[in-house]
Design a protein around this motif. Sequence first.
Motif, mmCIF file in Angstrom:
data_model
loop_
_atom_site.group_PDB
_atom_site.id
_atom_site.type_symbol
_atom_site.label_atom_id
_atom_site.label_comp_id
_atom_site.label_asym_id
_atom_site.label_seq_id
_atom_site.Cartn_x
_atom_site.Cartn_y
_atom_site.Cartn_z
ATOM 1 N N VAL A 1 43.417 44.274 67.393
ATOM 2 C CA VAL A 1 43.943 45.189 68.408
ATOM 3 C C VAL A 1 43.371 44.911 69.794
ATOM 4 O O VAL A 1 44.085 45.003 70.805
ATOM 5 C CB VAL A 1 43.652 46.649 67.999
ATOM 6 C CG1 VAL A 1 44.150 47.624 69.056
ATOM 7 C CG2 VAL A 1 44.299 46.955 66.654
ATOM 8 N N TYR A 2 42.078 44.555 69.843
ATOM 9 C CA TYR A 2 41.408 44.398 71.140
ATOM 10 C C TYR A 2 40.880 42.977 71.360
ATOM 11 O O TYR A 2 39.872 42.784 72.040
ATOM 12 C CB TYR A 2 40.238 45.391 71.242
ATOM 13 C CG TYR A 2 40.626 46.824 71.010
ATOM 14 C CD1 TYR A 2 41.446 47.509 71.909
ATOM 15 C CD2 TYR A 2 40.195 47.500 69.870
ATOM 16 C CE1 TYR A 2 41.802 48.827 71.684
ATOM 17 C CE2 TYR A 2 40.541 48.823 69.641
ATOM 18 C CZ TYR A 2 41.357 49.481 70.550
ATOM 19 O OH TYR A 2 41.704 50.788 70.333
ATOM 20 N N LEU B 1 39.735 52.554 68.613
ATOM 21 C CA LEU B 1 40.178 52.554 67.221
ATOM 22 C C LEU B 1 39.018 52.815 66.269
ATOM 23 O O LEU B 1 39.122 53.645 65.351
ATOM 24 C CB LEU B 1 40.837 51.215 66.879
ATOM 25 C CG LEU B 1 41.264 51.039 65.413
ATOM 26 C CD1 LEU B 1 42.267 52.118 65.014
ATOM 27 C CD2 LEU B 1 41.850 49.647 65.187
#
Length: 497
Positions: free
Chosen positions: A89-90, A172
């Motif tokens: 995600v990152y 998250l």
Amino acid sequence: MSIDSEAPDLPRPEGTAGEGPESEVTQTATAAPPATKEPVTATARRPQGFAAMLARLHFYAGLFVAPFLLVAAVTGLLYAFTPQLDSLVYGKELTVAHVGDTTLPVSEQVAAARAEHPTGTLTAVRPGSGDHTTQVDFSLPSLGDDVHTVYVDPYTGKTTGQLTTYFTSTPLTSWLDVLHRDLHLGAVGNLYSEIAASWLWVLVLGGLVLWWRRRRGARTARRLLLPDRTAKKGGVLRTRSWHAATGVWIGLGLLFLSATGLTWSTYAGEHFNKALHSMSSGTPSVDTSLPGTDAARADASKGADPSDIDGVLKAARADGVDGPVSIGVPADGATAWTVSQTRNLWPVGRDSVAVDASTDTVVHRVDFADWPFLAKLTTWGIQAHMGLLFGLANQLVLAALAVGLICVIFWGYRMWWQRRPTRADRRARFGTPPARGAWRGVPSSTLAVGIVVVVALGWAIPLFGIPLAVFLAADIAIGAVRRGRGAAVPPAATTSD
């Protein structure tokens, strides 16, 4: 964690329907002439005293606490793989596109972060290396305990992104952490996870004792460690063997998760921390006060100069603080900077120094090797509980424990369903619990010691003690009401030693 009432494998009266050991034994019993029937003796006897009390406690604890454990297992399984999820995600913020030969001075990276985010107070910097970006934290009153983190490529000085983080955790990871801890319900939600941790060890130890008592006549460990594959498919014997054998394999890991989970719980965790401090075993920290009466240092309104960070880091490195570090920026000129190792993998690195930025000298140092043993043990336990101590292997073990616990809970409820009475005149939706009143068969001296131990545990682990007290009170009240009405108590499931 059995929901099963540990009932003996007795034949049901003729005409009884349903699955389980009763129906299995009935098939054999009805096939033989009545004169050759053998009475059920020691192998299916009703437990007495302590064993019967334990069976009843295990039954009710499993019945009511298992939902909490199921939620903890599912959310913990998700949290165990947050490093991989963060990378997916990152990845843009956390890693660089190309690894260069040399990194820029940290002060230049901080300046780039400040240019990208001109508001907020600089609080911490984690210099990047390898393919990891540098993380620069800015606090803002509107964020509370969260901080605004700017990510900088340490080789080019270009920012790669910005996130709101909580103690270095990405959004998250923070969200999954809170989900596991309190289901995003705040203080009320915290009760769920503490109840799960407070009762998990009780269920594990109780289940192991009950299974050992049932299997203690076995000549080998096979009957303890492996499910009985000769038992009838779909019967309670087979379900119980899978439930218990799986519990044996994961029992030690579950005890570890219970103990480490309690260390940072709300109520038991507070008692634990007080105990550590009373034994001078709390986590030590460096002294950041600076000696002298220099006017610049005494001026608390004067903030730290970000350009000093290069000299501070150089002094810490020269003093042996290597590996990944976090640099704490002081709020004023009268406080030292801190440089602390942040290595979570084994061997854990937690050496920390305080540095006087005016002279670039280390004024205080605390090494992880000098921490009290209990403080070290707590740190190791927390890192392992979070899946960080041994990297991917740690994560896989946690995943196996979570999946195993989910299966054990499923089989426990399945046994409860399988043991329900199905005869026409006794039909019930669920299995019946072990009979009450087993405490009368416990020697008075043993009972007295047990009461003292339970009270002590209830004080140290309140969310074990309070639910137990509520259960006992409700059980006593129900028994009194039934006796007062003169109602016949439904036949309770017996248990096998």
